[in-house]
Design a protein around this motif. Sequence first.
Motif, PDB file in Angstrom:
ATOM      1  N   PRO A   1      81.114 -30.811  45.754  1.00 58.02           N
ATOM      2  CA  PRO A   1      81.637 -30.446  44.443  1.00 58.02           C
ATOM      3  C   PRO A   1      80.590 -29.759  43.589  1.00 58.02           C
ATOM      4  CG  PRO A   1      81.118 -32.783  44.518  1.00 58.02           C
ATOM      5  CD  PRO A   1      80.917 -32.265  45.905  1.00 58.02           C
ATOM      6  N   SER A   2      81.067 -28.935  42.682  1.00 57.04           N
ATOM      7  CA  SER A   2      80.201 -28.313  41.700  1.00 57.04           C
ATOM      8  C   SER A   2      79.799 -29.340  40.651  1.00 57.04           C
ATOM      9  CB  SER A   2      80.949 -27.156  41.025  1.00 57.04           C
ATOM     10  OG  SER A   2      80.245 -26.672  39.918  1.00 57.04           O
ATOM     11  N   THR A   3      78.595 -29.176  40.090  1.00 59.17           N
ATOM     12  CA  THR A   3      78.191 -30.034  38.982  1.00 59.17           C
ATOM     13  C   THR A   3      78.787 -29.554  37.661  1.00 59.17           C
ATOM     14  OG1 THR A   3      76.189 -28.751  38.499  1.00 59.17           O
ATOM     15  CG2 THR A   3      76.003 -30.536  40.129  1.00 59.17           C
ATOM     16  N   LEU A   4      79.409 -28.375  37.666  1.00 57.00           N
ATOM     17  CA  LEU A   4      80.042 -27.834  36.465  1.00 57.00           C
ATOM     18  C   LEU A   4      81.384 -28.524  36.241  1.00 57.00           C
ATOM     19  CD1 LEU A   4      79.119 -24.230  37.413  1.00 57.00           C
ATOM     20  CD2 LEU A   4      78.390 -25.279  35.263  1.00 57.00           C
ATOM     21  N   THR A   5      81.615 -29.004  35.033  1.00 60.86           N
ATOM     22  CA  THR A   5      82.809 -29.813  34.773  1.00 60.86           C
ATOM     23  C   THR A   5      83.869 -29.102  33.948  1.00 60.86           C
ATOM     24  OG1 THR A   5      81.770 -30.765  32.793  1.00 60.86           O
ATOM     25  CG2 THR A   5      81.454 -31.937  34.882  1.00 60.86           C
ATOM     26  N   PHE A   6      83.588 -27.862  33.476  1.00 63.72           N
ATOM     27  CA  PHE A   6      84.603 -27.193  32.654  1.00 63.72           C
ATOM     28  C   PHE A   6      85.816 -26.810  33.505  1.00 63.72           C
ATOM     29  CE2 PHE A   6      81.728 -23.721  34.008  1.00 63.72           C
ATOM     30  CZ  PHE A   6      82.632 -22.808  34.550  1.00 63.72           C
ATOM     31  N   PRO A   7      87.027 -26.848  32.913  1.00 64.85           N
ATOM     32  CA  PRO A   7      88.225 -26.427  33.643  1.00 64.85           C
ATOM     33  C   PRO A   7      88.230 -24.909  33.805  1.00 64.85           C
ATOM     34  CG  PRO A   7      88.787 -27.027  31.401  1.00 64.85           C
ATOM     35  CD  PRO A   7      87.339 -27.374  31.575  1.00 64.85           C
ATOM     36  N   GLU A   8      88.412 -24.454  35.004  1.00 64.29           N
ATOM     37  CA  GLU A   8      88.262 -23.041  35.311  1.00 64.29           C
ATOM     38  C   GLU A   8      89.390 -22.205  34.704  1.00 64.29           C
ATOM     39  OE1 GLU A   8      87.861 -22.441  39.456  1.00 64.29           O
ATOM     40  OE2 GLU A   8      86.836 -20.523  39.221  1.00 64.29           O
TER      41      GLU A   8
ATOM     42  N   LYS B   1      80.886 -25.924  22.670  1.00 64.73           N
ATOM     43  CA  LYS B   1      81.840 -26.929  23.096  1.00 64.73           C
ATOM     44  C   LYS B   1      82.444 -27.581  21.853  1.00 64.73           C
ATOM     45  CE  LYS B   1      82.246 -30.248  26.872  1.00 64.73           C
ATOM     46  NZ  LYS B   1      81.504 -31.090  27.852  1.00 64.73           N
TER      47      LYS B   1
ATOM     48  N   ASP C   1      76.186 -23.655  40.735  1.00 65.69           N
ATOM     49  CA  ASP C   1      74.937 -24.308  41.117  1.00 65.69           C
ATOM     50  C   ASP C   1      74.145 -23.371  42.018  1.00 65.69           C
ATOM     51  OD1 ASP C   1      75.400 -26.901  39.903  1.00 65.69           O
ATOM     52  OD2 ASP C   1      76.918 -27.208  41.443  1.00 65.69           O
TER      53      ASP C   1
ATOM     54  N   LYS D   1      82.505 -20.479  39.359  1.00 61.81           N
ATOM     55  CA  LYS D   1      83.664 -20.858  38.560  1.00 61.81           C
ATOM     56  C   LYS D   1      83.754 -19.929  37.351  1.00 61.81           C
ATOM     57  CE  LYS D   1      84.660 -25.167  37.892  1.00 61.81           C
ATOM     58  NZ  LYS D   1      84.584 -26.582  37.444  1.00 61.81           N
TER      59      LYS D   1
END
Length: 653
Positions: free
Chosen positions: A72-79, A646, A573, A583
Amino acid sequence: MSDEIEDIGSNPSPRAGIAEVVAARLSRRAALRGLAGAGAAAALADQLIEDATAQIAQSQLRTAQIPMTGGPSTLTFPELHHQMAQTDAVAEGYEIQHVIRWGDPVLPQAPAFDPMRQTAQAQALQFGYNNDFLDFIPLPRGSNGSDHGLLWVNHEYTSTRLIFPSTDGRPVSNRQTTAEQAAVEMMAHGGSLVEIRRVNGRWQSLPGGTLNRRITAETPMRLSGPAAGHPRMRTNNDPTGTRVLGMLNQCAGGNTPWGTVLTTEENFNAYFSGEAAATGEQAAAYRRYGIPRQPVYNWAAHVPRFSLDREPNEPNRFGWIVEIDPFDPNSTPIKRTALGRFKHEGCTHAVAPDDRVVIYMGDDERNDYVYKFVTARPWNPNDLSANRDLLDEGTLYVAKFEDDGTLRWLPLTHGEGPLTSANNFHNQGDVLIETRRAADLLGATPMDRPEDVETNPATGRVYVMLTNNASRTTANAANPRPRNAHGHVLEIIPPGAGTAAVDHAGLEARWEIFLLAGKPGQDVGARYHRATSDQGWLSCPDNCAFDSKGRIWIATDGAPSAAGVADGLYAADTMGGGRALTKLFYQAPSGAEVCGPTFTPDNKTLFLAIQHPGEDSGSSFNNPSTRWPDFDPAMPPRPTVIAIVKKDGGVIG
């Protein structure tokens, strides 16, 4: 910028590469790393070269420093979903704020913006056009604050048909501007330095800032370094060859450890014209830089110094790196000739273990090169004045990417190899004025439009944005696709990368392909992490930045024409299980590209420069494809710096 100005491909004989070995190398690497591929084409390449690549594959296994499994990506924003729209969009949970727009006041005496009645005097006090590179400089000086600072902004070029209203029903042509219109355009070039502050959660520009400054195509500047004073730098107005008016076509840029801004002159060729382009003594040199006989901009009709026939040396005074002190509004900008003359796209620094400063640069044209400059002396953090002319002495290198993954840096030094009087290089000034020809003779690797070159501060690896090269007919090791419409990202691994002692000054490094852009399953050779979504693929990487976690943020330029999606900002990443899992975070409005990504030190604000909104085919001042960002029927589209934050005040990503 339009193809008539850039991407002309002036390298007369780019060396063909070894396409078969390259195909083998990439197809095998993709299998080892678990990247998503282009299906049948890649599979066929694997089948054809399986035996020939076994040794290369084993070598790669031995040298690989990253996990080869997905995750998984460490990026958490919804694409986001890919779009083409009149307005822009950002991932859910984030907010877009407009910081400063074309025509907004930079200096306190600036008049209100009136697009119907523009003057050069007003534009010289207002925010310029087509914002590009951004540099956030915390205030007070030396602090690490994130709510108050100076914002340096490049102004690359002017989109004439979007700037001026039509008087006869036809868009104003850049080849037919009046003297007053040309003067407005000259004032819209250069750069802006603006104080900005975050107040009650919203960013705003402060036109009363005491350090605010506009630099234009007419600002007096000094030439320094080995080419300063050279006979080919002298003009009627400057017989010393050490003074020049203005800077042109500022694209990407960088800064220095001692706190100055480095801004780049890219497509300077567009502003000069004349019969001498075909018949003059410097015609061959003009041709290598794409300087035309017929004008792209009509400035030569109104300003004699832009006429090759009147001032044949004036173009030699452009195409340099310009150093600016943001803390002294009365300082004279300096063109540092030791860093070479070409279409500079970026100019970013790293520091070697011995404290010498290394500057990475790309020459943004099809089949041109990647460079670095290494200072002769270390920088002095305890005496900033001692660094004042550090960029005047050192060695300029050009990159040769070998097919086995080795990178060799070749010195562009007068008297070494072919850089001698036998090839009309009589001194180091000659080498620097004709940097491209010198690099040709050294056998540098022709690249697919090397644009931004940035160092990841978390790992020491260096990333090269290669935007595209649809005219390429043969491959080379670092540019593996003929007809490369979508570009790719290349990763340089200096000795010691991943440790505290990365040797950016070394003469050799390793290189890898980080990703090959385009849509997997549709565009031949497109490769990312295997978990990349249908929204995560990208086209035409241009600029990049890194957040505090070492994740890469890639801005694109050209995706609408190349891939049918808006230009945007993508994140991924660079290490671990989510390496190269891109993403989509932001997409620009119709006709615009995304430039200059930069973070505040706390990573809670991401600044972007949204350039040339409305620059679609057929769009004009009177009938634009969008009126972003104002959506006011009295306003044309306006290039704008935006801040993305954010909504809950947290860290971006």
